[in-house]
Write a protein that holds these residues in place. Structure first.
Motif, short mmCIF file in Angstrom:
data_model
loop_
_atom_site.label_atom_id
_atom_site.label_comp_id
_atom_site.label_asym_id
_atom_site.label_seq_id
_atom_site.Cartn_x
_atom_site.Cartn_y
_atom_site.Cartn_z
N TYR A 57 16.04 -1.11 12.40
CA TYR A 57 17.47 -1.37 12.58
C TYR A 57 17.74 -2.85 12.82
N ALA A 58 16.84 -3.51 13.55
CA ALA A 58 17.06 -4.90 13.95
C ALA A 58 16.80 -5.91 12.84
N ASP A 59 15.89 -5.59 11.94
CA ASP A 59 15.46 -6.62 10.98
C ASP A 59 15.10 -5.98 9.64
N VAL A 60 15.75 -6.46 8.59
CA VAL A 60 15.49 -5.93 7.26
C VAL A 60 14.05 -6.23 6.82
N THR A 61 13.43 -7.25 7.39
CA THR A 61 12.03 -7.56 7.09
C THR A 61 11.13 -6.40 7.52
N ALA A 62 11.38 -5.86 8.69
CA ALA A 62 10.60 -4.71 9.17
C ALA A 62 10.84 -3.50 8.28
N ALA A 63 12.08 -3.30 7.86
CA ALA A 63 12.39 -2.18 6.96
C ALA A 63 11.64 -2.33 5.64
N LEU A 64 11.61 -3.52 5.11
CA LEU A 64 10.91 -3.76 3.85
C LEU A 64 9.42 -3.48 3.98
N GLY A 65 8.85 -3.83 5.11
CA GLY A 65 7.43 -3.55 5.36
C GLY A 65 7.11 -2.07 5.29
N TRP A 66 8.06 -1.23 5.66
CA TRP A 66 7.83 0.22 5.64
C TRP A 66 7.91 0.83 4.25
N VAL A 67 8.57 0.17 3.31
CA VAL A 67 8.72 0.77 1.97
C VAL A 67 7.76 0.17 0.94
N VAL A 68 6.99 -0.83 1.33
CA VAL A 68 6.01 -1.43 0.43
C VAL A 68 4.79 -0.51 0.35
N ASP A 69 4.35 -0.22 -0.87
CA ASP A 69 3.17 0.63 -1.08
C ASP A 69 2.10 -0.21 -1.78
N VAL A 70 1.26 -0.89 -1.00
CA VAL A 70 0.25 -1.77 -1.60
C VAL A 70 -0.81 -0.99 -2.36
N GLU A 71 -1.01 0.27 -1.98
CA GLU A 71 -2.02 1.06 -2.68
C GLU A 71 -1.59 1.45 -4.09
N ALA A 72 -0.31 1.29 -4.40
CA ALA A 72 0.18 1.60 -5.75
C ALA A 72 -0.22 0.53 -6.76
N ILE A 73 -0.83 -0.55 -6.30
CA ILE A 73 -1.29 -1.59 -7.22
C ILE A 73 -2.36 -1.04 -8.15
N VAL A 74 -3.19 -0.14 -7.64
CA VAL A 74 -4.24 0.47 -8.44
C VAL A 74 -3.79 1.88 -8.83
N VAL A 75 -3.73 2.14 -10.11
CA VAL A 75 -3.29 3.43 -10.62
C VAL A 75 -4.33 4.50 -10.30
N ASP A 76 -3.88 5.68 -9.91
CA ASP A 76 -4.79 6.80 -9.61
C ASP A 76 -5.55 7.24 -10.87
N GLY A 77 -6.81 7.66 -10.67
CA GLY A 77 -7.59 8.27 -11.75
C GLY A 77 -8.10 7.32 -12.81
N VAL A 78 -8.29 6.04 -12.47
CA VAL A 78 -8.78 5.08 -13.48
C VAL A 78 -10.20 4.61 -13.17
N GLY A 79 -10.88 5.28 -12.23
CA GLY A 79 -12.24 4.88 -11.89
C GLY A 79 -12.31 3.85 -10.80
N ALA A 80 -11.21 3.60 -10.13
CA ALA A 80 -11.16 2.67 -9.00
C ALA A 80 -10.32 3.32 -7.91
N GLU A 81 -10.72 3.11 -6.66
CA GLU A 81 -10.05 3.74 -5.54
C GLU A 81 -9.78 2.71 -4.46
N VAL A 82 -8.56 2.69 -3.94
CA VAL A 82 -8.22 1.79 -2.84
C VAL A 82 -8.87 2.33 -1.57
N VAL A 83 -9.68 1.50 -0.90
CA VAL A 83 -10.37 1.93 0.31
C VAL A 83 -9.80 1.28 1.56
N GLY A 84 -8.93 0.33 1.40
CA GLY A 84 -8.29 -0.32 2.53
C GLY A 84 -7.18 -1.22 2.03
N SER A 85 -6.19 -1.42 2.85
CA SER A 85 -5.10 -2.30 2.44
C SER A 85 -4.38 -2.82 3.67
N THR A 86 -3.67 -3.88 3.49
CA THR A 86 -2.84 -4.44 4.54
C THR A 86 -1.63 -5.06 3.87
#
Length: 173
Positions: A57-86
């Motif tokens: 509620y206080a900061d749109v930056t915090a809201a944006l952090g909640w909707v970012v999906d860094v694991e979506a950078i690697v497509v599922d089922g292509v022989g690579a798996e995300v094991v950690g992200s930040t």
């Protein structure tokens, strides 16, 4: 690691324009409601969740952090798996004012901290870490710290068993 088991770190920068803060906040609050939180030393799970809602509620930056999906950078089922992200979200103006890339941490000056002595004196002839080695160790330690944090977020205080239950960090006995 053999060719099939190599690990890589992908670095990506994304510049985002928030076009509707109200919709963004609603989406972020939905994510906060679904997220599994862990109580910390001073706060219960409900208090941690409430603090995250307040931040959205206080900061749109915090809201944006909640909707970012860094694991979506690697497509599922292509022989690579995300094991950690930040993820880190910074206001573009704040990042430019600080002279940094949005979301990037400032790296210590390893050349100054680990200057290589070439004098040949007896007190300098022992083991010396080079700036490049120190930077590599620092980067790997950050990566492992992120993995450990993700493990705690995912598994909470569940004990580690003998079989691999999906923990990213393994600690020898």
């Amino acid at each position: 690691m053999d060719e099939a088991q190599r690990r890589f770190m992908i670095t990506a920068e994304v510049l985002v324009d928030v076009t509707d803060a109200a919709i963004l906040r609603r989406a972020a609050l939905d994510r906060v409601a679904e997220a599994g939180f862990v109580a910390d030393e001073d706060r219960s799970v409900d208090q941690v969740r409430s603090a995250e809602r307040d931040a959205v509620y206080a900061d749109v930056t915090a809201a944006l952090g909640w909707v970012v999906d860094v694991e979506a950078i690697v497509v599922d089922g292509v022989g690579a798996e995300v094991v950690g992200s930040t993820v880190s979200v910074a206001d573009d103006e704040d990042a430019e004012a600080a002279g940094a890339v949005a979301g990037a941490e400032e790296m210590p000056d390893f050349a100054a901290l680990f200057a290589v002595c070439r004098c040949g004196a007896d007190d300098c002839s022992g083991f010396q870490s080079t700036p490049r080695s120190a930077a590599s160790l620092w980067a790997v330690a950050q990566l492992h710290a992120d993995f450990a944090y993700d493990d705690v977020q995912h598994f909470g205080d569940a004990p580690v068993s003998e079989k691999d239950d999906g923990w990213a960090v393994s600690v020898p006995r």
